[in-house]
Design an enzyme around this catalytic site. Structure first.
Site, PDB file in Angstrom:
ATOM      1  N   ASN A   8       0.864  -1.187   0.000  1.00  0.00           N
ATOM      2  CA  ASN A   8       0.000   0.000   0.000  1.00  0.00           C
ATOM      3  C   ASN A   8       0.896   1.231   0.000  1.00  0.00           C
ATOM      4  O   ASN A   8       1.519   1.544   1.008  1.00  0.00           O
ATOM      5  CB  ASN A   8      -0.887  -0.053   1.258  1.00  0.00           C
ATOM      6  CG  ASN A   8      -1.687   1.224   1.465  1.00  0.00           C
ATOM      7  OD1 ASN A   8      -1.787   2.059   0.580  1.00  0.00           O
ATOM      8  ND2 ASN A   8      -2.266   1.361   2.653  1.00  0.00           N
ATOM      9  N   LYS A  10       0.050   4.255  -0.183  1.00  0.00           N
ATOM     10  CA  LYS A  10      -0.587   5.433   0.432  1.00  0.00           C
ATOM     11  C   LYS A  10      -0.398   6.646  -0.494  1.00  0.00           C
ATOM     12  O   LYS A  10      -0.440   6.482  -1.706  1.00  0.00           O
ATOM     13  CB  LYS A  10      -0.044   5.657   1.849  1.00  0.00           C
ATOM     14  CG  LYS A  10      -0.132   4.359   2.675  1.00  0.00           C
ATOM     15  CD  LYS A  10       0.170   4.537   4.117  1.00  0.00           C
ATOM     16  CE  LYS A  10       0.073   3.171   4.810  1.00  0.00           C
ATOM     17  NZ  LYS A  10       0.229   3.231   6.241  1.00  0.00           N
ATOM     18  N   HIS A  94      -9.319   0.857   5.931  1.00  0.00           N
ATOM     19  CA  HIS A  94      -7.951   1.039   6.432  1.00  0.00           C
ATOM     20  C   HIS A  94      -7.998   1.977   7.637  1.00  0.00           C
ATOM     21  O   HIS A  94      -8.798   2.907   7.676  1.00  0.00           O
ATOM     22  CB  HIS A  94      -7.063   1.617   5.328  1.00  0.00           C
ATOM     23  CG  HIS A  94      -5.623   1.648   5.724  1.00  0.00           C
ATOM     24  ND1 HIS A  94      -5.101   2.659   6.494  1.00  0.00           N
ATOM     25  CD2 HIS A  94      -4.613   0.770   5.498  1.00  0.00           C
ATOM     26  CE1 HIS A  94      -3.815   2.400   6.711  1.00  0.00           C
ATOM     27  NE2 HIS A  94      -3.500   1.266   6.120  1.00  0.00           N
ATOM     28  N   GLU A  96      -6.269   4.403   8.520  1.00  0.00           N
ATOM     29  CA  GLU A  96      -6.164   5.845   8.222  1.00  0.00           C
ATOM     30  C   GLU A  96      -7.493   6.397   7.721  1.00  0.00           C
ATOM     31  O   GLU A  96      -7.862   7.530   8.009  1.00  0.00           O
ATOM     32  CB  GLU A  96      -5.020   6.079   7.208  1.00  0.00           C
ATOM     33  CG  GLU A  96      -3.673   5.986   7.893  1.00  0.00           C
ATOM     34  CD  GLU A  96      -2.562   5.419   7.039  1.00  0.00           C
ATOM     35  OE1 GLU A  96      -2.650   5.467   5.802  1.00  0.00           O
ATOM     36  OE2 GLU A  96      -1.588   4.908   7.631  1.00  0.00           O
ATOM     37  N   GLU A 170      -4.821  -5.292  10.992  1.00  0.00           N
ATOM     38  CA  GLU A 170      -3.814  -4.239  11.122  1.00  0.00           C
ATOM     39  C   GLU A 170      -4.016  -3.500  12.433  1.00  0.00           C
ATOM     40  O   GLU A 170      -4.809  -2.557  12.510  1.00  0.00           O
ATOM     41  CB  GLU A 170      -3.945  -3.248   9.961  1.00  0.00           C
ATOM     42  CG  GLU A 170      -3.706  -3.865   8.602  1.00  0.00           C
ATOM     43  CD  GLU A 170      -3.163  -2.831   7.626  1.00  0.00           C
ATOM     44  OE1 GLU A 170      -2.072  -3.057   7.116  1.00  0.00           O
ATOM     45  OE2 GLU A 170      -3.820  -1.810   7.407  1.00  0.00           O
ATOM     46  N   GLY A 176       2.883   2.052  10.741  1.00  0.00           N
ATOM     47  CA  GLY A 176       3.803   3.171  10.529  1.00  0.00           C
ATOM     48  C   GLY A 176       4.583   3.559  11.776  1.00  0.00           C
ATOM     49  O   GLY A 176       5.192   4.615  11.828  1.00  0.00           O
ATOM     50  N   SER A 216       3.953  -2.282  10.161  1.00  0.00           N
ATOM     51  CA  SER A 216       5.414  -2.284  10.270  1.00  0.00           C
ATOM     52  C   SER A 216       6.073  -3.586   9.818  1.00  0.00           C
ATOM     53  O   SER A 216       7.075  -4.015  10.395  1.00  0.00           O
ATOM     54  CB  SER A 216       5.848  -1.906  11.689  1.00  0.00           C
ATOM     55  OG  SER A 216       5.408  -0.584  11.991  1.00  0.00           O
TER      56      SER A 216
HETATM   57  P1  PGA Z   1       3.157   0.204   7.582  1.00  0.00           P
HETATM   58  O1  PGA Z   1       1.655   0.402   7.023  1.00  0.00           O
HETATM   59  O2  PGA Z   1       3.694  -1.056   6.956  1.00  0.00           O
HETATM   60  O3  PGA Z   1       3.889   1.428   7.136  1.00  0.00           O
HETATM   61  O4  PGA Z   1       3.054   0.086   9.070  1.00  0.00           O
HETATM   62  C1  PGA Z   1       0.811  -0.701   6.880  1.00  0.00           C
HETATM   63  C2  PGA Z   1      -0.519  -0.261   6.325  1.00  0.00           C
HETATM   64  O5  PGA Z   1      -0.962   0.858   6.643  1.00  0.00           O
HETATM   65  O6  PGA Z   1      -1.160  -0.993   5.566  1.00  0.00           O
END
Ligand code: PGA
Length: 256
Positions: A8, A10, A94, A96, A170, A176, A216
């Site tokens: 992803n 983003k 997601h 976010e 997640e 992140g 992560s």
């Molecule tokens: P990340 O994000 O690997 O940067 O933690 C994962 C995601 O948001 O799908």
């Protein structure tokens, strides 16, 4: 089932960066036994597909869709448009989107239904915040987000078909942050999701739904996570932004 390794991006990689990325990502075509999915920004999707050519084994998805087919929704795009541009998957729910853009469970359900309309596979993301985990609400939150996203009878019926649903666990505190759930924690949460899914659609059908871990994931921890019980793949954010780093996670997917 073969492992799924999804990236992803983003809000990263415009057209030039997308072309450069995919030039360095050709090696992914040689890795077999793993399903590779990239979620570029919508504006880069057709460029990404064109960069790999028609015979690519890499699949593409869209990071967000609106539930309606068309209309006065400035800034949004529909499942129909995404499918026409070559997206086979859509990220839904997601963290976010849920936390920064205040998307509700009712909206995730509408978006899941929109993917069904056009034959795309929803990748429904669920996960608890650190406060919810500390308060012992992990299972309650996961069950609510799962049922909220796919609870309607038409969606449950659809899960008889292959490729009808992918789930992604997640944990919000791991996205992140550099903090990863341990393989044991991922297995526990994902085992719970599998069990709950089985209650909704029957154990046999529930077993066919890939459940990914996200939060992560990086080249150093991917193999261990991918080898954990009930982890059928990974959804990678930051570590998917560099082609070499993502490719080594794809290789871990083939190895696990
Ligand atoms: P990340 O994000 O690997 O940067 O933690 C994962 C995601 O948001 O799908």
């Amino acid at each position: 089932m073969s492992k799924v390794v999804a990236g992803n991006w983003k809000m990263n990689h415009g057209l030039a960066a997308t072309r450069a990325y995919l030039e360095s990502f050709q090696g992914a075509e040689e890795v077999s036994g793993v399903t590779v999915i990239l979620f570029p920004p919508a504006i880069s999707l057709t460029t990404a597909r064109a960069a790999l050519g028609n015979n690519t084994r890499v699949r593409f998805g869209i990071q967000h869709i609106h539930g309606a087919s068309s209309g006065a929704f400035t800034g949004e795009l529909s499942a129909e448009m995404a499918a026409e541009a070559g997206a086979r998957y859509a990220l839904i729910g997601h963290s976010e989107r849920r936390h920064l853009f205040h998307e509700t469970e009712a909206e995730t359900a509408i978006q899941v239904e929109a993917t069904r309309r056009v034959g795309m596979t929803p990748v429904l993301c669920v996960g608890e915040t650190v406060e919810e985990r500390r308060a012992g609400k992990l299972e309650k939150v996961l069950a609510r987000q799962l049922k909220g996203g796919i609870g309607n009878p038409a969606e449950l019926e659809r899960i008889t078909a292959g490729d009808a649903l992918i789930l992604a666990y997640e944990p919000v505190w791991a996205i992140g942050t550099g903090e990863t759930a341990s393989p044991g924690d991922a297995s526990e949460a994902q085992g719970f999701l599998r069990e709950r899914l089985g209650e909704l659609v029957g154990a046999e059908r529930g077993r066919r739904v890939p459940i990914l871990y996200g939060g992560s994931v990086n080249p150093g921890n991917a193999l261990e996570l991918l080898s954990a019980q009930d982890v059928d793949g990974v959804l990678v954010g930051g570590a998917s932004l560099e082609p070499d780093s993502f490719l080594s996670i794809v290789r871990a997917g083939a190895e696990s």
